[in-house]
Design a protein around this motif. Sequence first.
Motif, PDB file in Angstrom:
ATOM      1  N   ASP A  70     -34.004 -37.900  55.582  1.00  0.00           N
ATOM      2  CA  ASP A  70     -33.566 -39.154  54.964  1.00  0.00           C
ATOM      3  C   ASP A  70     -32.249 -39.011  54.214  1.00  0.00           C
ATOM      4  O   ASP A  70     -31.682 -40.005  53.772  1.00  0.00           O
ATOM      5  N   LEU A  71     -31.773 -37.771  54.075  1.00  0.00           N
ATOM      6  CA  LEU A  71     -30.470 -37.587  53.404  1.00  0.00           C
ATOM      7  C   LEU A  71     -29.428 -38.332  54.202  1.00  0.00           C
ATOM      8  O   LEU A  71     -29.348 -38.173  55.417  1.00  0.00           O
ATOM      9  N   GLY A  72     -28.644 -39.123  53.539  1.00  0.00           N
ATOM     10  CA  GLY A  72     -27.559 -39.789  54.245  1.00  0.00           C
ATOM     11  C   GLY A  72     -27.937 -41.135  54.820  1.00  0.00           C
ATOM     12  O   GLY A  72     -27.104 -41.815  55.395  1.00  0.00           O
ATOM     13  N   LYS A  73     -29.208 -41.523  54.702  1.00  0.00           N
ATOM     14  CA  LYS A  73     -29.578 -42.863  55.207  1.00  0.00           C
ATOM     15  C   LYS A  73     -29.060 -43.911  54.229  1.00  0.00           C
ATOM     16  O   LYS A  73     -29.059 -43.676  53.018  1.00  0.00           O
ATOM     17  N   PRO A  74     -28.652 -45.079  54.748  1.00  0.00           N
ATOM     18  CA  PRO A  74     -28.159 -46.110  53.827  1.00  0.00           C
ATOM     19  C   PRO A  74     -29.261 -46.574  52.880  1.00  0.00           C
ATOM     20  O   PRO A  74     -30.419 -46.664  53.266  1.00  0.00           O
ATOM     21  N   ARG A  75     -28.898 -46.779  51.639  1.00  0.00           N
ATOM     22  CA  ARG A  75     -29.860 -47.283  50.659  1.00  0.00           C
ATOM     23  C   ARG A  75     -29.190 -48.372  49.853  1.00  0.00           C
ATOM     24  O   ARG A  75     -27.983 -48.336  49.647  1.00  0.00           O
ATOM     25  N   GLU A  76     -29.980 -49.284  49.378  1.00  0.00           N
ATOM     26  CA  GLU A  76     -29.386 -50.396  48.641  1.00  0.00           C
ATOM     27  C   GLU A  76     -29.204 -50.014  47.170  1.00  0.00           C
ATOM     28  O   GLU A  76     -30.120 -49.439  46.569  1.00  0.00           O
ATOM     29  N   LEU A  77     -28.043 -50.308  46.617  1.00  0.00           N
ATOM     30  CA  LEU A  77     -27.824 -50.032  45.192  1.00  0.00           C
ATOM     31  C   LEU A  77     -28.302 -51.224  44.378  1.00  0.00           C
ATOM     32  O   LEU A  77     -28.044 -52.375  44.734  1.00  0.00           O
ATOM     33  N   THR A  78     -28.970 -50.950  43.268  1.00  0.00           N
ATOM     34  CA  THR A  78     -29.383 -52.043  42.384  1.00  0.00           C
ATOM     35  C   THR A  78     -28.143 -52.576  41.654  1.00  0.00           C
ATOM     36  O   THR A  78     -27.072 -51.953  41.689  1.00  0.00           O
ATOM     37  N   GLY A  79     -28.343 -53.677  40.947  1.00  0.00           N
ATOM     38  CA  GLY A  79     -27.227 -54.261  40.198  1.00  0.00           C
ATOM     39  C   GLY A  79     -26.664 -53.263  39.193  1.00  0.00           C
ATOM     40  O   GLY A  79     -25.449 -53.114  39.048  1.00  0.00           O
ATOM     41  N   LEU A  80     -27.554 -52.543  38.511  1.00  0.00           N
ATOM     42  CA  LEU A  80     -27.089 -51.576  37.512  1.00  0.00           C
ATOM     43  C   LEU A  80     -26.304 -50.452  38.203  1.00  0.00           C
ATOM     44  O   LEU A  80     -25.233 -50.049  37.745  1.00  0.00           O
ATOM     45  N   GLN A  81     -26.813 -49.979  39.317  1.00  0.00           N
ATOM     46  CA  GLN A  81     -26.103 -48.902  40.039  1.00  0.00           C
ATOM     47  C   GLN A  81     -24.726 -49.377  40.478  1.00  0.00           C
ATOM     48  O   GLN A  81     -23.756 -48.628  40.420  1.00  0.00           O
ATOM     49  N   GLN A  82     -24.667 -50.618  40.927  1.00  0.00           N
ATOM     50  CA  GLN A  82     -23.363 -51.141  41.359  1.00  0.00           C
ATOM     51  C   GLN A  82     -22.393 -51.198  40.181  1.00  0.00           C
ATOM     52  O   GLN A  82     -21.233 -50.844  40.303  1.00  0.00           O
ATOM     53  N   ARG A  83     -22.908 -51.601  39.032  1.00  0.00           N
ATOM     54  CA  ARG A  83     -22.047 -51.642  37.847  1.00  0.00           C
ATOM     55  C   ARG A  83     -21.598 -50.244  37.462  1.00  0.00           C
ATOM     56  O   ARG A  83     -20.451 -50.001  37.114  1.00  0.00           O
ATOM     57  N   ARG A  84     -22.541 -49.309  37.546  1.00  0.00           N
ATOM     58  CA  ARG A  84     -22.187 -47.916  37.202  1.00  0.00           C
ATOM     59  C   ARG A  84     -21.122 -47.380  38.156  1.00  0.00           C
ATOM     60  O   ARG A  84     -20.261 -46.616  37.753  1.00  0.00           O
ATOM     61  N   ALA A  85     -21.228 -47.753  39.413  1.00  0.00           N
ATOM     62  CA  ALA A  85     -20.270 -47.246  40.402  1.00  0.00           C
ATOM     63  C   ALA A  85     -18.844 -47.685  40.045  1.00  0.00           C
ATOM     64  O   ALA A  85     -17.869 -47.057  40.478  1.00  0.00           O
ATOM     65  N   LEU A  86     -18.724 -48.750  39.264  1.00  0.00           N
ATOM     66  CA  LEU A  86     -17.385 -49.242  38.902  1.00  0.00           C
ATOM     67  C   LEU A  86     -16.833 -48.565  37.648  1.00  0.00           C
ATOM     68  O   LEU A  86     -15.677 -48.742  37.290  1.00  0.00           O
ATOM     69  N   TYR A  87     -17.662 -47.785  36.965  1.00  0.00           N
ATOM     70  CA  TYR A  87     -17.195 -47.132  35.724  1.00  0.00           C
ATOM     71  C   TYR A  87     -16.124 -46.095  36.065  1.00  0.00           C
ATOM     72  O   TYR A  87     -16.308 -45.258  36.951  1.00  0.00           O
ATOM     73  N   GLN A  88     -14.992 -46.163  35.364  1.00  0.00           N
ATOM     74  CA  GLN A  88     -13.908 -45.205  35.633  1.00  0.00           C
ATOM     75  C   GLN A  88     -13.847 -44.178  34.506  1.00  0.00           C
ATOM     76  O   GLN A  88     -13.457 -44.493  33.388  1.00  0.00           O
ATOM     77  N   PRO A  89     -14.221 -42.930  34.776  1.00  0.00           N
ATOM     78  CA  PRO A  89     -14.153 -41.907  33.724  1.00  0.00           C
ATOM     79  C   PRO A  89     -12.720 -41.708  33.251  1.00  0.00           C
ATOM     80  O   PRO A  89     -11.772 -41.898  34.020  1.00  0.00           O
ATOM     81  N   GLU A  90     -12.617 -41.318  31.980  1.00  0.00           N
ATOM     82  CA  GLU A  90     -11.273 -41.104  31.427  1.00  0.00           C
ATOM     83  C   GLU A  90     -10.833 -39.672  31.670  1.00  0.00           C
ATOM     84  O   GLU A  90     -11.647 -38.770  31.773  1.00  0.00           O
ATOM     85  N   LEU A  91      -9.514 -39.499  31.694  1.00  0.00           N
ATOM     86  CA  LEU A  91      -8.966 -38.153  31.846  1.00  0.00           C
ATOM     87  C   LEU A  91      -8.179 -37.779  30.601  1.00  0.00           C
ATOM     88  O   LEU A  91      -7.524 -38.635  30.002  1.00  0.00           O
ATOM     89  N   PRO A  92      -8.183 -36.499  30.229  1.00  0.00           N
ATOM     90  CA  PRO A  92      -7.281 -36.084  29.153  1.00  0.00           C
ATOM     91  C   PRO A  92      -5.831 -36.175  29.664  1.00  0.00           C
ATOM     92  O   PRO A  92      -5.610 -36.076  30.879  1.00  0.00           O
ATOM     93  N   PRO A  93      -4.858 -36.351  28.760  1.00  0.00           N
ATOM     94  CA  PRO A  93      -3.478 -36.592  29.194  1.00  0.00           C
ATOM     95  C   PRO A  93      -2.947 -35.532  30.160  1.00  0.00           C
ATOM     96  O   PRO A  93      -2.221 -35.864  31.088  1.00  0.00           O
ATOM     97  N   CYS A  94      -3.337 -34.271  29.994  1.00  0.00           N
ATOM     98  CA  CYS A  94      -2.766 -33.229  30.855  1.00  0.00           C
ATOM     99  C   CYS A  94      -3.145 -33.421  32.319  1.00  0.00           C
ATOM    100  O   CYS A  94      -2.476 -32.900  33.211  1.00  0.00           O
ATOM    101  N   LEU A  95      -4.223 -34.166  32.590  1.00  0.00           N
ATOM    102  CA  LEU A  95      -4.655 -34.315  33.986  1.00  0.00           C
ATOM    103  C   LEU A  95      -4.193 -35.634  34.595  1.00  0.00           C
ATOM    104  O   LEU A  95      -4.510 -35.931  35.749  1.00  0.00           O
ATOM    105  N   GLU A  96      -3.462 -36.419  33.807  1.00  0.00           N
ATOM    106  CA  GLU A  96      -3.172 -37.770  34.278  1.00  0.00           C
ATOM    107  C   GLU A  96      -2.147 -37.857  35.401  1.00  0.00           C
ATOM    108  O   GLU A  96      -2.291 -38.630  36.324  1.00  0.00           O
TER     109      GLU A  96
END
Length: 684
Positions: A70-96
């Motif tokens: 079942d690894l790799g089979k399509p699965r539906e993301l819940t509303g919360l998962q979809q929102r989480r997928a949009l979260y953009q982690p921050e980077l420290p300035p040296c990595l920008e």
Amino acid sequence: MESGVKFLLVSSEGQETAGAPKSLTFFFFFFHCLPTKRAARTQGEKKKTAPRTNCKVTRRARREMSMNADLGKPRELTGLQQRRALYQPELPPCLEGKAIRVEFGDSTTTIDPTCANMVAQEFPNTFGQPLVHFLKPNKMDAQANDEHPPIRVGVVFSGRQSPGGHNVIWGIYDAMKTQNLQSVLLGFIGGTEGLFANQTLEITDDALSAYRNQGGFDFLGRTVDQIHTTEQVNAAMSTCCDLDLDGLVIIGGVTSNSDAAQLAETFANHNCKTKVVGVPVSLNGDLKNQFVETTVGFDTVCKVNSQLISNVCLDAISAGKYYHFVRVMGWKASHVALECALQSQPNMVILGEEVAFSKLTLKEIISKICDGVQARAAQEKYHGVLLISEGLIESIPEMFALIQEINILHSNKVPENNIPSQLSPWATALYNYLPPFIRRELLLHQDSDNSAQLSQIDTEQLLAHLVEAEMNKRMKEGKYVGRKFSSVCHFFGYQARGSLPSNFDCDYAYVLGHICMHILAAGLNGYMAFATNLKEPTNKWRCAAVPLTAMMSVKRHSRSPGAVPTGKPVIHPSPVDLQGKAYALLREKASSFLLDDFYRTPGGIQFDESGANVKPITLTVEDQDYLGDIELLQDYLEKVRNIVKPGCSREILKAAISSMSSVKDVLKVMSAPFYAELPLFNLN
Ligand SMILES: O=P(O)(O)OC[C@H]1O[C@](O)(CO)[C@@H](O)[C@@H]1O
């Protein structure tokens, strides 16, 4: 003993433990008083050689690699998962930006200087490399480079699942594509077995979309956390050569990173061009030292477990009739249990480290729990919550010895059923004293590092069973006159391991992924990515790389100071520091936890808005002063120079030296020239 709940450390011979801090009392005895669906990643085809683009793992290959179909089979993301997928982690300035400044420190030795020669012998190609810092380039910085050739990198989930692991892959991918769009990142499907069998998936934006900021390791899956037999190392090397990889990133904890060091050394020895990098990802939080502050996943797992424990506490006090025995995952060290205890404040906590330190027997532990139950019954309290660490069972001296005997028999390939008859007489006596369910669990086949499968040993049930027997006995003998003791048992492990990662773990993993790419782009081999200053906001984090060999040591069979180290150098799990601030805090509150029901409700992980920042990081990380940073060290050394002037008094010198002792340790590892200055001040 202080009001029956605190006591001095006493060895099994009944003597006060030599060298033990006199004030150390048993804490536990307080007792403590996208939106895009997953179809994207199924694209590609199976392959072993070029063209090295996407690949599909056939059903047969999956079976051969004991992978879940079942690894790799399509699965539906819940509303919360979809929102989480949009979260953009921050980077420290040296990595920008695209450009970065790579600064090399002095050469390193090892965390335990007495083992340096052994590590150097075992790792001649990768030992002694310098600490590396990644900095934001100045405008005029000649070293900073905007042009980067494309690189090919492979990434594998080697260790156990830990929340945030997916973001390491995302971080590597984004960093690679920022530098050169032609760079290729390949993920090994099925973890280490996928690495041995050359089963890859090309990481693309599309493939990643459903895994950003998500829990589990199900993007690629994992199998065994082991790359150390000759066949495994050779298979890994042949895959890396076949795929023409510039770099291999190994995601995991202490075992996986020790294997990464071995791979790096072997690859260098065979002139294989692939450079190996490790990333500290483990829920256990035990890969921590002068350099590494915490592991990816620890924050999330502690938050989820703390919520579960506090729910149990509220349930217990509401009904007033059960004692809950809760065991939390964390492998041999008790970092998770310590953090969860501070967050949820149950009545009693037993950490493996304090039991090992004081050599408490199983019988003594049971008797102390029963004393706690009785002290509460005297206040008409017939409920309570006891928290224990997963590794507790191995910390009890006689259980440790029994487990060692079983391990040796396992290693000698004695079949499980025959093991009991081959135990020594004293081990047989202990084995027979244990309830049948524990006997069965102790005999289970070993974990990948040849130790007992701690997750499968229901220590909480063993304690509950023995406490009930002892309470009944005390009742019969008229020593206890309360209500009948009644217990409920829980093991919180897998529930938290698969959680959506906290913002901290999302950011931390993503940043470490970026650092991995910069390590590889700088052509470094046998390094671990790390970031420091984690208690500050992301824009203040410092990014660096430490040679894996600098974190290695060799175990001594005896604990006496002169004992000779034996065995292979590896990165060992760090135990809870019984002299540290976090443990001191727990100890201080022990008696009121035991009797006053100071339950705390941290609640579930908050991802958005004000709730997300209420508790940005675990207390055990927040409370530490880390020194894995060359600027900080220079600063400290400057202070020593200012305090210690020729002719100053002996007292001033002594005070300066004792306050600098941890700095000395770090300097030994990081910077031989700095350290060379310190003996000048040595008064011992
Ligand atoms: O998934 P498994 O094999 O049960 O692994 C359990 C082990 O992995 C960990 O979760 C992580 O190392 C340990 O705490 C635990 O003992």
